[in-house]
Design a protein around this motif. Structure first.
Motif, PDB file in Angstrom:
ATOM      1  N   MET A  73     -63.384 -62.198  42.346  1.00 51.73           N
ATOM      2  CA  MET A  73     -63.924 -61.098  43.149  1.00 51.73           C
ATOM      3  C   MET A  73     -62.788 -60.258  43.748  1.00 51.73           C
ATOM      4  SD  MET A  73     -67.156 -61.740  42.755  1.00 51.73           S
ATOM      5  CE  MET A  73     -68.028 -60.731  43.967  1.00 51.73           C
ATOM      6  N   MET A  74     -62.907 -58.940  43.599  1.00 53.40           N
ATOM      7  CA  MET A  74     -61.888 -58.055  44.172  1.00 53.40           C
ATOM      8  C   MET A  74     -62.562 -56.820  44.781  1.00 53.40           C
ATOM      9  SD  MET A  74     -58.424 -58.516  41.986  1.00 53.40           S
ATOM     10  CE  MET A  74     -58.435 -57.032  41.007  1.00 53.40           C
ATOM     11  N   CYS A  75     -61.835 -56.141  45.671  1.00 55.35           N
ATOM     12  CA  CYS A  75     -62.314 -54.870  46.216  1.00 55.35           C
ATOM     13  C   CYS A  75     -61.353 -53.749  45.789  1.00 55.35           C
ATOM     14  CB  CYS A  75     -62.447 -54.937  47.738  1.00 55.35           C
ATOM     15  SG  CYS A  75     -60.869 -55.021  48.568  1.00 55.35           S
ATOM     16  N   CYS A  76     -61.665 -52.539  46.154  1.00 58.13           N
ATOM     17  CA  CYS A  76     -60.897 -51.384  45.689  1.00 58.13           C
ATOM     18  C   CYS A  76     -59.398 -51.529  45.912  1.00 58.13           C
ATOM     19  CB  CYS A  76     -61.374 -50.108  46.401  1.00 58.13           C
ATOM     20  SG  CYS A  76     -62.990 -49.581  45.825  1.00 58.13           S
ATOM     21  N   HIS A  77     -59.046 -52.051  47.076  1.00 58.78           N
ATOM     22  CA  HIS A  77     -57.631 -52.186  47.392  1.00 58.78           C
ATOM     23  C   HIS A  77     -56.916 -53.093  46.402  1.00 58.78           C
ATOM     24  CE1 HIS A  77     -54.031 -53.244  49.785  1.00 58.78           C
ATOM     25  NE2 HIS A  77     -54.161 -51.989  50.217  1.00 58.78           N
ATOM     26  N   ASP A  78     -57.597 -54.174  45.995  1.00 55.16           N
ATOM     27  CA  ASP A  78     -57.002 -55.101  45.030  1.00 55.16           C
ATOM     28  C   ASP A  78     -56.855 -54.437  43.655  1.00 55.16           C
ATOM     29  OD1 ASP A  78     -57.111 -57.259  46.961  1.00 55.16           O
ATOM     30  OD2 ASP A  78     -59.271 -57.337  46.581  1.00 55.16           O
ATOM     31  N   PHE A  79     -57.893 -53.730  43.241  1.00 58.85           N
ATOM     32  CA  PHE A  79     -57.808 -53.036  41.938  1.00 58.85           C
ATOM     33  C   PHE A  79     -56.672 -52.002  41.958  1.00 58.85           C
ATOM     34  CE2 PHE A  79     -62.435 -54.279  41.743  1.00 58.85           C
ATOM     35  CZ  PHE A  79     -62.331 -55.125  40.641  1.00 58.85           C
ATOM     36  N   ALA A  80     -56.552 -51.285  43.090  1.00 56.45           N
ATOM     37  CA  ALA A  80     -55.492 -50.282  43.212  1.00 56.45           C
ATOM     38  C   ALA A  80     -54.109 -50.933  43.156  1.00 56.45           C
ATOM     39  CB  ALA A  80     -55.663 -49.494  44.514  1.00 56.45           C
ATOM     40  N   ARG A  81     -54.000 -52.125  43.729  1.00 55.45           N
ATOM     41  CA  ARG A  81     -52.738 -52.844  43.715  1.00 55.45           C
ATOM     42  C   ARG A  81     -52.305 -53.176  42.287  1.00 55.45           C
ATOM     43  NH1 ARG A  81     -48.721 -53.784  47.593  1.00 55.45           N
ATOM     44  NH2 ARG A  81     -49.677 -54.156  49.614  1.00 55.45           N
ATOM     45  N   VAL A  82     -53.274 -53.547  41.458  1.00 56.18           N
ATOM     46  CA  VAL A  82     -52.951 -53.825  40.051  1.00 56.18           C
ATOM     47  C   VAL A  82     -52.456 -52.545  39.387  1.00 56.18           C
ATOM     48  CG1 VAL A  82     -53.819 -54.592  37.807  1.00 56.18           C
ATOM     49  CG2 VAL A  82     -54.654 -55.696  39.912  1.00 56.18           C
ATOM     50  N   GLY A  83     -53.147 -51.437  39.669  1.00 57.23           N
ATOM     51  CA  GLY A  83     -52.725 -50.150  39.127  1.00 57.23           C
ATOM     52  C   GLY A  83     -51.323 -49.773  39.590  1.00 57.23           C
ATOM     53  N   LEU A  84     -51.029 -50.062  40.847  1.00 57.17           N
ATOM     54  CA  LEU A  84     -49.709 -49.750  41.412  1.00 57.17           C
ATOM     55  C   LEU A  84     -48.620 -50.585  40.743  1.00 57.17           C
ATOM     56  CD1 LEU A  84     -48.114 -48.200  43.649  1.00 57.17           C
ATOM     57  CD2 LEU A  84     -48.393 -50.257  45.071  1.00 57.17           C
ATOM     58  N   PHE A  85     -48.933 -51.866  40.527  1.00 60.79           N
ATOM     59  CA  PHE A  85     -47.970 -52.757  39.874  1.00 60.79           C
ATOM     60  C   PHE A  85     -47.569 -52.187  38.506  1.00 60.79           C
ATOM     61  CE2 PHE A  85     -47.143 -56.572  37.208  1.00 60.79           C
ATOM     62  CZ  PHE A  85     -46.049 -57.080  37.896  1.00 60.79           C
ATOM     63  N   LEU A  86     -48.571 -51.668  37.774  1.00 56.93           N
ATOM     64  CA  LEU A  86     -48.306 -51.033  36.478  1.00 56.93           C
ATOM     65  C   LEU A  86     -47.515 -49.732  36.669  1.00 56.93           C
ATOM     66  CD1 LEU A  86     -51.863 -51.651  35.021  1.00 56.93           C
ATOM     67  CD2 LEU A  86     -49.759 -52.451  33.913  1.00 56.93           C
ATOM     68  N   ALA A  87     -47.888 -48.958  37.696  1.00 49.94           N
ATOM     69  CA  ALA A  87     -47.255 -47.655  37.929  1.00 49.94           C
ATOM     70  C   ALA A  87     -45.785 -47.797  38.301  1.00 49.94           C
ATOM     71  CB  ALA A  87     -48.002 -46.895  39.027  1.00 49.94           C
ATOM     72  N   LYS A  88     -45.460 -48.916  38.948  1.00 50.98           N
ATOM     73  CA  LYS A  88     -44.086 -49.129  39.370  1.00 50.98           C
ATOM     74  C   LYS A  88     -43.279 -49.947  38.368  1.00 50.98           C
ATOM     75  CE  LYS A  88     -43.071 -49.615  43.781  1.00 50.98           C
ATOM     76  NZ  LYS A  88     -43.058 -50.070  45.201  1.00 50.98           N
ATOM     77  N   GLY A  89     -43.897 -50.259  37.237  1.00 54.89           N
ATOM     78  CA  GLY A  89     -43.145 -50.925  36.186  1.00 54.89           C
ATOM     79  C   GLY A  89     -42.856 -52.393  36.437  1.00 54.89           C
ATOM     80  N   GLY A  90     -43.732 -53.066  37.229  1.00 62.32           N
ATOM     81  CA  GLY A  90     -43.637 -54.515  37.318  1.00 62.32           C
ATOM     82  C   GLY A  90     -42.881 -55.063  38.510  1.00 62.32           C
ATOM     83  N   LEU A  91     -42.790 -54.260  39.570  1.00 62.17           N
ATOM     84  CA  LEU A  91     -42.074 -54.744  40.760  1.00 62.17           C
ATOM     85  C   LEU A  91     -43.008 -55.500  41.689  1.00 62.17           C
ATOM     86  CD1 LEU A  91     -39.812 -51.673  41.670  1.00 62.17           C
ATOM     87  CD2 LEU A  91     -39.484 -53.488  39.948  1.00 62.17           C
ATOM     88  N   ASP A  92     -42.532 -56.603  42.224  1.00 65.88           N
ATOM     89  CA  ASP A  92     -43.259 -57.360  43.241  1.00 65.88           C
ATOM     90  C   ASP A  92     -43.534 -56.421  44.417  1.00 65.88           C
ATOM     91  OD1 ASP A  92     -43.667 -58.934  45.661  1.00 65.88           O
ATOM     92  OD2 ASP A  92     -43.103 -60.659  44.428  1.00 65.88           O
ATOM     93  N   PRO A  93     -44.798 -56.276  44.836  1.00 59.44           N
ATOM     94  CA  PRO A  93     -45.110 -55.301  45.886  1.00 59.44           C
ATOM     95  C   PRO A  93     -44.433 -55.639  47.218  1.00 59.44           C
ATOM     96  CG  PRO A  93     -47.052 -56.628  45.322  1.00 59.44           C
ATOM     97  CD  PRO A  93     -45.998 -56.952  44.326  1.00 59.44           C
ATOM     98  N   ASP A  94     -44.104 -56.912  47.427  1.00 63.34           N
ATOM     99  CA  ASP A  94     -43.477 -57.291  48.689  1.00 63.34           C
ATOM    100  C   ASP A  94     -41.953 -57.217  48.613  1.00 63.34           C
ATOM    101  OD1 ASP A  94     -45.992 -57.867  49.834  1.00 63.34           O
ATOM    102  OD2 ASP A  94     -45.989 -59.813  48.844  1.00 63.34           O
ATOM    103  N   THR A  95     -41.414 -57.786  47.538  1.00 63.72           N
ATOM    104  CA  THR A  95     -39.944 -57.907  47.477  1.00 63.72           C
ATOM    105  C   THR A  95     -39.279 -56.825  46.646  1.00 63.72           C
ATOM    106  OG1 THR A  95     -40.022 -59.249  45.480  1.00 63.72           O
ATOM    107  CG2 THR A  95     -40.220 -60.420  47.583  1.00 63.72           C
ATOM    108  N   GLU A  96     -40.083 -56.056  45.892  1.00 64.65           N
ATOM    109  CA  GLU A  96     -39.543 -55.021  45.001  1.00 64.65           C
ATOM    110  C   GLU A  96     -38.686 -55.604  43.877  1.00 64.65           C
ATOM    111  OE1 GLU A  96     -39.536 -51.234  45.228  1.00 64.65           O
ATOM    112  OE2 GLU A  96     -41.376 -51.628  46.338  1.00 64.65           O
ATOM    113  N   GLU A  97     -38.697 -56.928  43.690  1.00 62.27           N
ATOM    114  CA  GLU A  97     -37.956 -57.456  42.541  1.00 62.27           C
ATOM    115  C   GLU A  97     -38.869 -57.450  41.309  1.00 62.27           C
ATOM    116  OE1 GLU A  97     -38.473 -62.306  43.053  1.00 62.27           O
ATOM    117  OE2 GLU A  97     -36.949 -61.229  44.237  1.00 62.27           O
ATOM    118  N   SER A  98     -38.242 -57.381  40.152  1.00 61.69           N
ATOM    119  CA  SER A  98     -39.013 -57.276  38.913  1.00 61.69           C
ATOM    120  C   SER A  98     -39.680 -58.597  38.560  1.00 61.69           C
ATOM    121  CB  SER A  98     -38.078 -56.838  37.767  1.00 61.69           C
ATOM    122  OG  SER A  98     -38.799 -56.831  36.559  1.00 61.69           O
ATOM    123  N   LEU A  99     -40.996 -58.563  38.400  1.00 60.63           N
ATOM    124  CA  LEU A  99     -41.743 -59.779  38.061  1.00 60.63           C
ATOM    125  C   LEU A  99     -41.951 -59.922  36.563  1.00 60.63           C
ATOM    126  CD1 LEU A  99     -44.585 -59.865  40.741  1.00 60.63           C
ATOM    127  CD2 LEU A  99     -42.612 -61.397  40.529  1.00 60.63           C
TER     128      LEU A  99
END
Lengths: 322, 322, 322, 322
Positions: B200-226
């Motif tokens: 189960m997810m809400c809009c914010h979670d779906f957007a986070r997945v989109g952001l992860f793709l948009a930023k090319g795979g950076l950890d949203p907290d640490t900015e290191e490449s996952l």
């Protein structure tokens, strides 16, 4: 990031040329013997007007399916998006470019998209004009304008060859006529289609078409808008999902910018806002794409960071973020 | 260009909500009654970290097919591109998402791509782990990390519903088992697939997945490449050509950025280098896409100039031209 | 067992005529208006020479697909079984009579059988002759001989109508030309096919064709063999499995003897060793078979014990058992 | 006409046995090694009770698809023709016996006929009974009665092998469950199907089934009617159009009487009013039919004048003409 230059392009050509041996030259085309198999040329024109070329870039070959890009632009200009997409779909299909099964499938007889043969024949049939000659004249006028090349012309020999090997396209066209998708005279629609395919161009001309798309429809000479930018977005999106026959998905992943190929070995590439690319490499794979030309397109994408899904391509936009 | 703000998003929601009446809520999902039909929510997170939301953005719904994006990322991480695409193709198909005919067609029994059910079941079967539990734990660990949300969990009720209505997916999986595409235990592969779909997810979670793709795979907290950026380019390209079921071509034209939808009415959108978008709108059309959510995605693209094929989107890069 | 007589046939006609209201007259045929919708006629000729008729048995209609029986006989006579079935298959197909998908499927482009349009066009292309006229003359000569009717002729009006509505058949023919199945001139093959379909016959003529098959190829006048009996076994077997479009299985069960129908509402029936049957009933169902005519064929089978799979039909042979 | 005798059958066996080398033994069946490849046996029982056998006629093999004949008879007996053919069609299909594409095609998800796997699974699901055991008991009771052989039994080993290789059948069954064609428990329907296929029979048993059909449903011991003759007409007609996988058309032409084969190399043949034929020959062709067994069936047809479309077969009935 590699810097774009003529010498870089020469290297890229030499790297990619060996892939020609994995393909076959389309023997339905006259003068397309094994002799031409290793030809490989490229031209790139950037949005600031710089032009780079290498290899057999002055080799003329028939447009073949790259003409589908031009006829889609003209049909959109003549009738608008709604009318065009009543006649032809905009969905990619995981099937051969000359598939007839899909016309019969499910509840629709509409061709999947304007990049497959059936769809392109239907699209071409929309281009306005009193006669085949008149419609082809309009096509040539538009093509000469966007390539800024008044010397373009159809090869009578290629046209005859196309016509002589036209049974599959005839079959597609008559099928669409039987379902009401094609409402004009079938032989005229085919005749126009064959003429478009038989126009001869070299790398520079193909690159000019790519540039026209990349700049959103500006006249290369006057910089005035020839066609609304939103029509070109449509064309580019359809090239991305469907431009490389049933390797389109592969090229979306490995090149990452809109391309359209023809079985003559031609490729038009366009990187929105950046450049147009023209490639000539007659040896094609079993899907219909130039083997050496495809390898070159993918190498350019990697070296010059052209992949639109890549983050490198967009990091430069950070300061534009809102 | 419209400026992105919460109040703009509220307006956009109100403009798009009426399209819900053109769709139907998927009745195979529990608690998915007509009551929820008009729900519509959106969250957008930009690459600089700003977050905007409107409408029913805190409504939780099951991931359904949006989970295909996550399992493809994990499979690429676990096995690399070559191995993954030996099992599943990367070509779009102009066919229904649960088509079995295509598995039988031509000389291949490989599913067309990882965004259709057959392809996603095959992709999920690649994820490493000793057991279904273990493999699902790895999925959840990855998902929590990229959404930066430790509270995500599977709905037992949704999982049971999925399982109870699973005959078509079972048919696809056993077919692939019979051809050797699926080499693991079929019931386990399906079990993992059902679990992923039931998170189960809400809009914010779906957007986070989109952001992860948009930023090319950076950890949203640490900015290191996952995960390597090139894997994410692959995922985004496949979303563009195949992410919206057999309306993928339509969305490539009308939205112009990579999206993936689920029959729960969820949509993940990603604009490389700019933003991630999450949409929830349970009423879906006959192709499987949220009607109001789809209208909203297209409106955002027009208003915020998100179309990657558009020239406006790239004019800002003029000073970067070479 | 009901005794065969003119009065029995009159009753059978009246019982079956109401089914005409469930069908539609093929509007592509000239003079085929609603006025003719209720026409229903039948002729039966037994192997001992007795002839029975009832209803609108003297109504002339174009042969349409019943011509496929004649052209298959001629092709077998001209080239023998091996050569004919190199060009066309002998397998039934559960698909529409003008399907083009099947031509594209699997590893073969051979039409399934000579009773579908593609197969019949390919079969007709085999008939020997220097020109279309010459080949059609041979067809007419053969047809007149086996029907013992020198007055048969083609309707120019029907021929023109057929030609004007010929896009689907053209599509099939050009497709086969593109794959090498059809090696002769496409337009000539189609022209011959249209002519054959446009020959006008009445119930008695259709029954004569059935009788010729039932008697194993004997000249109706001289009783000498015109064509080897084994070729006629082949024709009858293919009529049984494939003669009634994609209701062939239904008619094998419910009639149980070889039949061939045309979209003009014609039916040729043949009961080996017993009788030939000719039916005319212009209203056809969506599969292409006469609705009233089909009902009549099934009634005749029940009443007269014509089902070849039936034991009643064979009990009389008990004293011949070995 | 050759006279039927044991010595004639021995000759026919020796003529046909070499064709075994063109086939392959189905390696999914236990104990079905290359050792058995050359086995070929035949039994014929005429309607007057005479029995002839030759070759490896006492070799027991699993029924495999020949069981489809039995389950169709039982389903017709239990539910009548209307109900059975609401669930499964009666049309032949020019496609592979385990095709799933056809289930997806056009507007129907009904399997084409009861002789293909999907159709047989659906048909078997109709057989009455409280449990799988109970339904299988009824099947065995019926089979023992019509073969007059109380010793028939299922091979546990064959049943397990069938089950272990059952992914394709599972896929078909779950697909039909998803479309509502199969309404019973899927695993139970498959279990019953596997059991039926695993019953071991020899030539004499297969011939007895053919004889039961040839005599129109009479108990072989008491001569009383066990099942209405019209149900057996239906079964025989469907065997004719669809009994030999996608070589059914070929066998209709070359044998000319109803047959049903199984991938174990079994064939049931039935000549209405004359005889039942049982053949065992484990080496099968790529369509699924015994190579040597098929050659034998065609030789018997020629030598003994068994072709129902032949005039020789019916000339003897001339004095019965009306």
């Amino acid at each position: 990031m590699t810097e774009l230059s003529n010498s870089y392009l020469e290297e890229a050509i030499e790297d990619s040329r060996p892939y020609a041996s994995q393909g076959k030259v389309n023997m339905n085309l006259p003068d397309y013997g094994e002799a031409n198999k290793d030809y490989l040329g490229v031209s790139i024109i950037t949005t600031d007007g710089s032009c780079y070329s290498a290899g057999d870039h002055d080799q003329y070959i028939p447009m073949q399916s790259t003409s589908k890009v031009i006829s889609l632009m003209l049909a959109l200009q003549d009738f608008g998006k709604d009318r065009v997409f009543q006649t032809v779909g905009m969905e990619p299909m995981g099937d051969f470019f000359n598939s007839i099964s899909q016309l019969e499938s499910y509840d629709t007889s509409k061709p999947f998209n304007p990049m497959i043969n059936a769809g392109a024949i239907a699209t071409a049939s929309l281009i306005k004009g009193q006669s085949v000659e008149n419609r082809f004249d309009r096509y040539m006028h538009f093509l000469k304008k966007i390539t800024s090349n008044d010397h373009l012309e159809m090869s009578g020999e290629m046209y005859e060859a196309e016509k002589a090997n036209g049974s599959r396209n005839r079959s597609l066209a008559y099928f669409m006529h039987s379902t009401g998708t094609l409402v004009t005279d079938v032989e005229e629609a085919l005749d126009l289609y064959y003429r478009m395919n038989a126009v001869m161009m070299c790398c520079h001309d193909f690159a000019r078409v790519g540039l026209f798309l990349a700049k959103g429809g500006l006249d290369p000479d006057t910089e005035e808008s020839l066609i609304p930018a939103h029509h070109l977005r449509t064309v580019k999106a359809i090239m991305m999902t469907s431009g490389m026959y049933n390797s389109s998905g592969h090229y979306a992943v490995e090149a990452g910018f809109p391309c359209k190929s023809g079985v003559s070995g031609s490729i038009i590439g366009t990187v929105p806002g950046r450049m147009g690319i023209g490639v000539v490499g007659p040896a094609i794979d079993e899907k219909g794409n130039s083997t050496a030309g495809g390898a070159l397109i993918k190498k350019l994408s990697r070296d010059l960071k052209l992949n639109m899904f890549g983050i490198e391509n967009t990091e430069r936009t950070k300061d534009h973020a809102f």
